[in-house]
Write a protein that holds these residues in place. Sequence first.
Motif, PDB file in Angstrom:
ATOM      1  N   VAL A 183       0.841  -1.210   0.000  1.00 31.06           N
ATOM      2  CA  VAL A 183       0.000   0.000   0.000  1.00 31.06           C
ATOM      3  C   VAL A 183       0.869   1.251   0.000  1.00 31.06           C
ATOM      4  CG1 VAL A 183      -1.671   1.335   1.329  1.00 31.06           C
ATOM      5  CG2 VAL A 183      -1.949  -1.139   1.112  1.00 31.06           C
ATOM      6  N   ALA A 184       1.881   1.290   0.854  1.00 31.50           N
ATOM      7  CA  ALA A 184       2.754   2.466   0.949  1.00 31.50           C
ATOM      8  C   ALA A 184       3.514   2.692  -0.356  1.00 31.50           C
ATOM      9  CB  ALA A 184       3.740   2.292   2.111  1.00 31.50           C
ATOM     10  N   ILE A 185       4.009   1.620  -0.962  1.00 36.24           N
ATOM     11  CA  ILE A 185       4.767   1.744  -2.208  1.00 36.24           C
ATOM     12  C   ILE A 185       3.893   2.283  -3.329  1.00 36.24           C
ATOM     13  CG2 ILE A 185       5.879   0.379  -4.027  1.00 36.24           C
ATOM     14  CD1 ILE A 185       6.932  -1.453  -1.742  1.00 36.24           C
ATOM     15  N   VAL A 186       2.684   1.756  -3.457  1.00 40.07           N
ATOM     16  CA  VAL A 186       1.805   2.184  -4.553  1.00 40.07           C
ATOM     17  C   VAL A 186       1.307   3.612  -4.331  1.00 40.07           C
ATOM     18  CG1 VAL A 186      -0.417   1.780  -5.680  1.00 40.07           C
ATOM     19  CG2 VAL A 186       1.134  -0.130  -5.236  1.00 40.07           C
ATOM     20  N   LYS A 187       0.994   3.971  -3.106  1.00 46.71           N
ATOM     21  CA  LYS A 187       0.565   5.348  -2.832  1.00 46.71           C
ATOM     22  C   LYS A 187       1.648   6.342  -3.249  1.00 46.71           C
ATOM     23  CE  LYS A 187      -2.861   5.102   0.894  1.00 46.71           C
ATOM     24  NZ  LYS A 187      -3.161   5.494   2.287  1.00 46.71           N
ATOM     25  N   SER A 188       2.885   6.061  -2.880  1.00 46.13           N
ATOM     26  CA  SER A 188       3.985   6.947  -3.234  1.00 46.13           C
ATOM     27  C   SER A 188       4.180   7.015  -4.738  1.00 46.13           C
ATOM     28  CB  SER A 188       5.270   6.455  -2.565  1.00 46.13           C
ATOM     29  OG  SER A 188       6.389   7.228  -2.952  1.00 46.13           O
ATOM     30  N   SER A 189       4.096   5.869  -5.392  1.00 44.81           N
ATOM     31  CA  SER A 189       4.294   5.812  -6.839  1.00 44.81           C
ATOM     32  C   SER A 189       3.187   6.540  -7.591  1.00 44.81           C
ATOM     33  CB  SER A 189       4.355   4.351  -7.293  1.00 44.81           C
ATOM     34  OG  SER A 189       4.423   4.266  -8.694  1.00 44.81           O
ATOM     35  N   GLU A 190       1.943   6.321  -7.190  1.00 43.84           N
ATOM     36  CA  GLU A 190       0.814   6.957  -7.880  1.00 43.84           C
ATOM     37  C   GLU A 190       0.872   8.473  -7.729  1.00 43.84           C
ATOM     38  OE1 GLU A 190      -1.490   5.508  -9.864  1.00 43.84           O
ATOM     39  OE2 GLU A 190      -0.324   3.678  -9.625  1.00 43.84           O
ATOM     40  N   LEU A 203       1.203  11.062 -10.869  1.00 40.71           N
ATOM     41  CA  LEU A 203       0.242  12.137 -11.080  1.00 40.71           C
ATOM     42  C   LEU A 203       0.961  13.482 -11.198  1.00 40.71           C
ATOM     43  CD1 LEU A 203      -2.667  13.093 -11.324  1.00 40.71           C
ATOM     44  CD2 LEU A 203      -2.775  13.197  -8.815  1.00 40.71           C
ATOM     45  N   ARG A 204       1.962  13.694 -10.359  1.00 42.24           N
ATOM     46  CA  ARG A 204       2.727  14.943 -10.451  1.00 42.24           C
ATOM     47  C   ARG A 204       3.414  15.049 -11.817  1.00 42.24           C
ATOM     48  NH1 ARG A 204       4.204  13.467  -5.113  1.00 42.24           N
ATOM     49  NH2 ARG A 204       6.250  12.717  -5.843  1.00 42.24           N
ATOM     50  N   TRP A 218       3.661  17.575 -17.311  1.00 40.07           N
ATOM     51  CA  TRP A 218       3.859  17.432 -18.748  1.00 40.07           C
ATOM     52  C   TRP A 218       2.551  17.383 -19.546  1.00 40.07           C
ATOM     53  CZ3 TRP A 218       8.540  18.144 -20.691  1.00 40.07           C
ATOM     54  CH2 TRP A 218       9.638  18.000 -19.840  1.00 40.07           C
ATOM     55  N   GLU A 219       1.427  17.683 -18.886  1.00 40.13           N
ATOM     56  CA  GLU A 219       0.130  17.532 -19.541  1.00 40.13           C
ATOM     57  C   GLU A 219       0.003  18.393 -20.800  1.00 40.13           C
ATOM     58  OE1 GLU A 219      -4.655  17.603 -18.465  1.00 40.13           O
ATOM     59  OE2 GLU A 219      -3.176  18.247 -16.966  1.00 40.13           O
ATOM     60  N   LYS A 220       0.467  19.632 -20.760  1.00 32.50           N
ATOM     61  CA  LYS A 220       0.353  20.508 -21.931  1.00 32.50           C
ATOM     62  C   LYS A 220       1.165  19.965 -23.099  1.00 32.50           C
ATOM     63  CE  LYS A 220      -0.708  24.853 -19.561  1.00 32.50           C
ATOM     64  NZ  LYS A 220      -0.278  26.267 -19.316  1.00 32.50           N
ATOM     65  N   VAL A 221       2.335  19.443 -22.793  1.00 33.79           N
ATOM     66  CA  VAL A 221       3.158  18.845 -23.849  1.00 33.79           C
ATOM     67  C   VAL A 221       2.461  17.618 -24.429  1.00 33.79           C
ATOM     68  CG1 VAL A 221       5.344  17.697 -24.362  1.00 33.79           C
ATOM     69  CG2 VAL A 221       5.300  19.695 -22.858  1.00 33.79           C
ATOM     70  N   SER A 222       1.900  16.810 -23.566  1.00 30.77           N
ATOM     71  CA  SER A 222       1.208  15.599 -24.017  1.00 30.77           C
ATOM     72  C   SER A 222       0.030  15.947 -24.934  1.00 30.77           C
ATOM     73  CB  SER A 222       0.697  14.806 -22.814  1.00 30.77           C
ATOM     74  OG  SER A 222       1.766  14.414 -21.983  1.00 30.77           O
ATOM     75  N   SER A 223      -0.744  16.941 -24.529  1.00 25.53           N
ATOM     76  CA  SER A 223      -1.931  17.322 -25.294  1.00 25.53           C
ATOM     77  C   SER A 223      -1.600  18.102 -26.561  1.00 25.53           C
ATOM     78  CB  SER A 223      -2.867  18.158 -24.420  1.00 25.53           C
ATOM     79  OG  SER A 223      -3.286  17.426 -23.286  1.00 25.53           O
ATOM     80  N   SER A 224      -0.391  18.642 -26.648  1.00 27.42           N
ATOM     81  CA  SER A 224      -0.014  19.482 -27.791  1.00 27.42           C
ATOM     82  C   SER A 224       0.139  18.698 -29.090  1.00 27.42           C
ATOM     83  CB  SER A 224       1.303  20.217 -27.499  1.00 27.42           C
ATOM     84  OG  SER A 224       2.395  19.307 -27.487  1.00 27.42           O
ATOM     85  N   THR A 225       0.120  17.363 -29.018  1.00 26.66           N
ATOM     86  CA  THR A 225       0.334  16.563 -30.223  1.00 26.66           C
ATOM     87  C   THR A 225      -0.956  16.214 -30.961  1.00 26.66           C
ATOM     88  OG1 THR A 225       0.307  14.511 -28.912  1.00 26.66           O
ATOM     89  CG2 THR A 225       2.458  15.562 -29.286  1.00 26.66           C
ATOM     90  N   ASP A 226      -2.107  16.696 -30.467  1.00 25.34           N
ATOM     91  CA  ASP A 226      -3.377  16.467 -31.169  1.00 25.34           C
ATOM     92  C   ASP A 226      -3.413  17.269 -32.468  1.00 25.34           C
ATOM     93  OD1 ASP A 226      -4.057  15.002 -28.958  1.00 25.34           O
ATOM     94  OD2 ASP A 226      -5.597  16.376 -28.221  1.00 25.34           O
TER      95      ASP A 226
END
Length: 293
Positions: free
Chosen positions: A247-254, A258-259, A264-272
């Motif tokens: 549980v601790a490992i997955v919480k930290s990883s998720e 997300l961060r 990088w969300e704008k970069v990801s969406s810029s390829t549409d």
Amino acid sequence: MKKVWFITGASRGLGRSLTELILETGHFVAATARDTSSLTQLQTSYPEQLLAIKLDVTQQSEVYHAVDKALARFGKIDVLVNNAGFGITGAVEAYTEEQVRSQLETNLYAPIEITRAVLPHMRSQRSGHILQVSSVGGRVGSGGVSIYQAAKFGLSGFSEGLAIEVAELGIKVTCVEPGGFKTDWAGDSMTYAASIPDYKIVNQRQEIFQNGTFVPMGDPKKAAQVMLDIVNEPNPPLHLLLGSDAVAIVKSSEAAKLRELEHWEKVSSSTDHDDSPAFLDTDYGKRYLDLKK
């Protein structure tokens, strides 16, 4: 109502604990293992409930023969537990071809094929539950066990797609994702690639496993009880972590993922395409997210 369980890797570890618990609670088990001699005592104690089947899960013909034997004896399979597997530690470049293939054949290809063998019968019944014994290593990558994790990540992806396909057929799927448990996974069952001095993180992990300083937190008997309970849940989870470490490992990883996504969300969406509609406004987008609920 008594259920029929089909369990691979039932001779030791979590598979053994689960087999014993199911028999104690009055259910039926088709218990498979490469060597069934360790199941002899259980067979004597539960002659009507237990069917021990010799099975090398990497052999396709043996898989279908084992499923047929279970059906001939019990008439159905209510719960499939794909538990057979083993770990391996080493740097990516250090593994031999045989080590890579054996990991994928045992930990990924085998559970896929066994699932395929059982599915027609569960589909005919319009019921069933498939428990894929994966790992926290099927959710979060870590140095030294990359090939093992390649198989477990693959099993999780396969199972997520499978769960969507079979939901309307009354079949449920759960990926069981343990952290460290007191089994022989990091002991006699663990294999190793040749050491390369440059890979310090990998070598540290190998040393921890080999010198006995790895201290697993999980109790396989408690895990078995959870697995027994989960098949009676009307809405069981698709992913079930076992152990506070998992549980601790997955919480930290998720949180880290997300961060990174947000950064990088704008970069990801810029390829549409410039004239593309918003994904969530398309019929495909709406159906896709609805299926994932």
